[in-house]
Scaffold this active site. Structure first.
Site, PDB file in Angstrom:
ATOM      1  N   HIS A 137      -4.766  -1.988  -8.479  1.00 23.78           N
ATOM      2  CA  HIS A 137      -4.557  -2.465  -9.837  1.00 23.78           C
ATOM      3  C   HIS A 137      -4.903  -1.352 -10.805  1.00 23.78           C
ATOM      4  CE1 HIS A 137      -4.707  -5.051 -13.379  1.00 23.78           C
ATOM      5  NE2 HIS A 137      -3.992  -5.897 -12.660  1.00 23.78           N
TER       6      HIS A 137
ATOM      7  N   ASP B 242      -1.794 -11.097  -6.695  1.00 24.45           N
ATOM      8  CA  ASP B 242      -0.563 -11.418  -5.976  1.00 24.45           C
ATOM      9  C   ASP B 242      -0.715 -11.410  -4.461  1.00 24.45           C
ATOM     10  OD1 ASP B 242       1.065 -11.932  -8.134  1.00 24.45           O
ATOM     11  OD2 ASP B 242       1.361  -9.806  -8.521  1.00 24.45           O
TER      12      ASP B 242
HETATM   13  N1  CMC Z   1      -0.902   0.852  -1.313  1.00 24.62           N
HETATM   14  C1  CMC Z   1      -1.156   2.132  -0.956  1.00 24.62           C
HETATM   15  N2  CMC Z   1      -1.621   3.060  -1.816  1.00 24.62           N
HETATM   16  C2  CMC Z   1      -1.826   2.682  -3.081  1.00 24.62           C
HETATM   17  C3  CMC Z   1      -1.585   1.376  -3.517  1.00 24.62           C
HETATM   18  C4  CMC Z   1      -1.100   0.444  -2.579  1.00 24.62           C
HETATM   19  N3  CMC Z   1      -0.852  -0.812  -2.922  1.00 24.62           N
HETATM   20  N4  CMC Z   1      -1.879   1.274  -4.830  1.00 24.62           N
HETATM   21  C5  CMC Z   1      -2.283   2.484  -5.211  1.00 24.62           C
HETATM   22  N5  CMC Z   1      -2.266   3.339  -4.157  1.00 24.62           N
HETATM   23  C6  CMC Z   1      -2.698   4.750  -4.155  1.00 24.62           C
HETATM   24  C7  CMC Z   1      -1.653   5.636  -4.803  1.00 24.62           C
HETATM   25  O1  CMC Z   1      -0.741   6.125  -3.851  1.00 24.62           O
HETATM   26  C8  CMC Z   1      -2.513   6.697  -5.417  1.00 24.62           C
HETATM   27  O2  CMC Z   1      -2.919   7.565  -4.384  1.00 24.62           O
HETATM   28  P1  CMC Z   1      -3.107   9.150  -4.696  1.00 24.62           P
HETATM   29  O3  CMC Z   1      -4.242   9.231  -5.669  1.00 24.62           O
HETATM   30  O4  CMC Z   1      -3.393   9.761  -3.363  1.00 24.62           O
HETATM   31  O5  CMC Z   1      -1.804   9.606  -5.290  1.00 24.62           O
HETATM   32  C9  CMC Z   1      -3.764   5.940  -5.871  1.00 24.62           C
HETATM   33  O6  CMC Z   1      -3.858   4.819  -4.988  1.00 24.62           O
HETATM   34  C10 CMC Z   1      -3.702   5.473  -7.316  1.00 24.62           C
HETATM   35  O7  CMC Z   1      -2.517   4.713  -7.465  1.00 24.62           O
HETATM   36  P2  CMC Z   1      -1.607   4.725  -8.768  1.00 24.62           P
HETATM   37  O8  CMC Z   1      -0.228   4.311  -8.381  1.00 24.62           O
HETATM   38  O9  CMC Z   1      -1.763   6.029  -9.471  1.00 24.62           O
HETATM   39  O10 CMC Z   1      -2.312   3.596  -9.604  1.00 24.62           O
HETATM   40  P3  CMC Z   1      -1.697   2.840 -10.824  1.00 24.62           P
HETATM   41  O11 CMC Z   1      -2.832   2.341 -11.620  1.00 24.62           O
HETATM   42  O12 CMC Z   1      -0.673   3.685 -11.525  1.00 24.62           O
HETATM   43  O13 CMC Z   1      -0.883   1.622 -10.151  1.00 24.62           O
HETATM   44  C11 CMC Z   1      -0.367  -0.465  -9.199  1.00 24.62           C
HETATM   45  C12 CMC Z   1      -1.344   0.317 -10.082  1.00 24.62           C
HETATM   46  C13 CMC Z   1      -0.713  -1.953  -9.284  1.00 24.62           C
HETATM   47  C14 CMC Z   1       1.066  -0.288  -9.757  1.00 24.62           C
HETATM   48  C15 CMC Z   1      -0.459   0.046  -7.745  1.00 24.62           C
HETATM   49  O14 CMC Z   1      -1.763  -0.151  -7.240  1.00 24.62           O
HETATM   50  C16 CMC Z   1       0.578  -0.611  -6.832  1.00 24.62           C
HETATM   51  O15 CMC Z   1       1.727  -0.132  -6.761  1.00 24.62           O
HETATM   52  N6  CMC Z   1       0.191  -1.730  -6.114  1.00 24.62           N
HETATM   53  C17 CMC Z   1       1.137  -2.445  -5.302  1.00 24.62           C
HETATM   54  C18 CMC Z   1       1.996  -3.354  -6.197  1.00 24.62           C
HETATM   55  C19 CMC Z   1       1.210  -4.563  -6.686  1.00 24.62           C
HETATM   56  O16 CMC Z   1       0.527  -5.233  -5.915  1.00 24.62           O
HETATM   57  N7  CMC Z   1       1.368  -4.871  -7.988  1.00 24.62           N
HETATM   58  C20 CMC Z   1       0.738  -6.057  -8.594  1.00 24.62           C
HETATM   59  C21 CMC Z   1      -0.316  -5.711  -9.576  1.00 24.62           C
HETATM   60  S1  CMC Z   1      -1.313  -7.140 -10.036  1.00 24.62           S
HETATM   61  C22 CMC Z   1      -0.216  -8.197 -10.828  1.00 24.62           C
HETATM   62  C23 CMC Z   1       0.076  -7.735 -12.197  1.00 24.62           C
HETATM   63  O17 CMC Z   1      -0.740  -8.001 -13.094  1.00 24.62           O
HETATM   64  O18 CMC Z   1       1.114  -7.094 -12.410  1.00 24.62           O
END
Ligand code: CMC
Length: 427
Positions: A304, A361
């Site tokens: 998140h 989720d």
């Molecule tokens: N699985 C594997 N790796 C992950 C995941 C995941 N679900 N989420 C983040 N990471 C890794 C990502 O690859 C990155 O690694 P590195 O630093 O080595 O590049 C690190 O963790 C930070 O991730 P980020 O993408 O920079 O983080 P963000 O804050 O931009 O993204 C997120 C947040 C929710 C989009 C992301 O965690 C994600 O894609 N999760 C899966 C989709 C999901 O479950 N979304 C629902 C969110 S809750 C409902 C809502 O309110 O929308």
């Protein structure tokens, strides 16, 4: 607060006020930055950028705290209803008995949609995703209420109208997708019970309301009702900042919610768990895959932008899922896979180092599935839940005298000025 932030640029010192929130959140107010210095800030994904002050929702991602108007989410999930929580979010305080009665009554009064709108459903192919139908139907409501073109007019009437009709449209879009006749709302039923009967009743037999299902739905919707400046809420605010009508702003929010990184994650989680189940993939192998950057796979329902500890909503849903599945006598292999996946991930250094925990989720889909709600309706359910939050943010923004149209800047990286070349002379 008298604290100031100092910025030194090309040897010159500039001061900016520091803003303190009611929970001691700190911000540097850079609204005068460009005027004073000629510089802008660059912050992809708005990771560090506060777009507004807001008194609606407080969340502390490190401690896993979520409160609506100061009230902890755990208390609302246990004691409140979705209708009461909607009132709290939109109007700022819990309603008294009379206010709640009036609000519920106005929801009931606005539950039908114009009969002509029913024909719209026939125009969609049977396989249409209900989110596509929901967003366009909500926007179409603006065609039926021309007196609501000005978002500032009749706001208190627009609120129950949209809250109530969105639920009816959602249920009708499901009926369309399964080829059943639509079921009309019934005035004696509560908001959630009414939704369930519009979804699951069939003309051939009476539908019995199951109190456990109603309670589960209330909890699910309460947990989704607001989450401060998330992608869809920021979209609603951005569109609303141009003074577009409420239906247009909310329709845009629905579309922002659809993406798998946001509200679409609940559908993506179930699809992921089903594919693991059907292929017999081992949890450890799947976890290795999501850790491999070349695979582009993610553990959906994990991670998140704000929570760096267990999402408090996921905690409530995990317990609730166990209760509902047990009460309904359902054993779902996907729940076992989800729990195993959670256990494996939470003890893996990749997830520990990045503070990746289950989000709302991860378990909501399993609960929706147990309630008989089909997978392609999951994000629609999220939209029904998030609507009071979107409305509360629109209201707050409209009432704020400092609101400006949303318009970020950019740093241009394209070619510098060059001459137009006639086609015959181009290489
Ligand atoms: N699985 C594997 N790796 C992950 C995941 C995941 N679900 N989420 C983040 N990471 C890794 C990502 O690859 C990155 O690694 P590195 O630093 O080595 O590049 C690190 O963790 C930070 O991730 P980020 O993408 O920079 O983080 P963000 O804050 O931009 O993204 C997120 C947040 C929710 C989009 C992301 O965690 C994600 O894609 N999760 C899966 C989709 C999901 O479950 N979304 C629902 C969110 S809750 C409902 C809502 O309110 O929308």
């Amino acid at each position: 607060m008298s604290e100031k932030a100092k910025l030194i640029l090309q040897g010159k010192e500039y001061e900016f006020p520091v803003i303190l929130g009611s929970e001691n959140e700190k911000a540097i107010d850079i609204s005068s930055l460009r005027a004073k210095t000629g510089y802008i800030t660059l912050d992809p994904g708005y990771v560090n950028t506060g777009a507004t002050t807001s008194s609606i929702t407080y969340l502390d991602g490190e401690l896993g705290v979520l409160r609506y108007r100061g009230i902890p989410i755990e208390q609302l999930a246990e004691k409140s209803t979705f209708v009461e929580t909607s009132y709290l979010l939109i109007y700022g305080n819990l309603p008294n008995k009379q206010q709640l009665e009036d609000f519920s009554k106005s929801l009931t009064m606005h539950s039908m949609i114009h009969e002509d709108m029913k024909h719209f459903f026939d125009g969609y192919p049977a396989a249409a995703h209900p989110m596509a139908i929901l967003s366009s139907m909500v926007c179409s409501l603006s065609a039926y209420y021309p007196e609501s073109m000005n978002v500032f007019d009749n706001f208190d009437m627009q609120v129950p109208r949209l809250l109530s009709k969105l639920r009816t449209i959602a249920a009708f879009s499901y009926k369309k997708s399964v080829g059943h006749p639509v079921i009309y709302p019934q005035n004696h039923l509560s908001y959630c019970a009414n939704f369930l009967q519009m979804m699951f009743a069939v003309p051939a037999e009476p539908y019995e309301i199951d109190d456990d299902m109603v309670r589960a739905l209330n909890i699910l919707l309460i947990l989704h009702a607001d989450h401060e400046q998330n992608c869809s809420t920021s979209t609603v605010r951005l569109v609303g900042s141009s003074q577009a009508n409420m239906y247009a702003s909310v329709s845009a929010g629905i579309l922002a919610l659809w993406g798998p990184l946001h509200g679409g994650a609940n559908q993506a989680v179930i699809e992921m768990l089903e594919s693991i189940h059907n292929s017999g993939t081992k949890c450890a192998d799947f976890i290795s895959k999501v850790k491999d950057k070349n695979s582009k796979a993610r553990l959906m329902g994990f991670g998140h932008r704000v929570y760096k500890s267990y999402d408090p909503r996921a905690k409530i849903l995990k317990q609730m899922t166990d209760v509902i599945l047990a009460k309904r006598g359902i054993s779902d292999p996907l729940l076992d896979i989800a729990k195993q996946m959670e256990e494996t991930a939470l003890s893996d250094p990749y997830f520990i180092e990045r503070n990746l925990y289950p989000n709302v989720d991860f378990y909501s889909g399993i609960l929706y599935k147990a309630m008989g709600i089909p997978v392609n309706m999951f994000t629609v359910m999220f939209a029904i839940g998030r609507l009071p939050g979107w409305i509360a943010h629109l209201k707050e923004m409209m009432e704020d005298p400092n609101t400006k149209i949303g318009r970020p800047r950019q740093i241009y990286t394209g070619p510098v000025s060059r001459e137009y070349v006639p086609i015959e002379s181009r290489k």
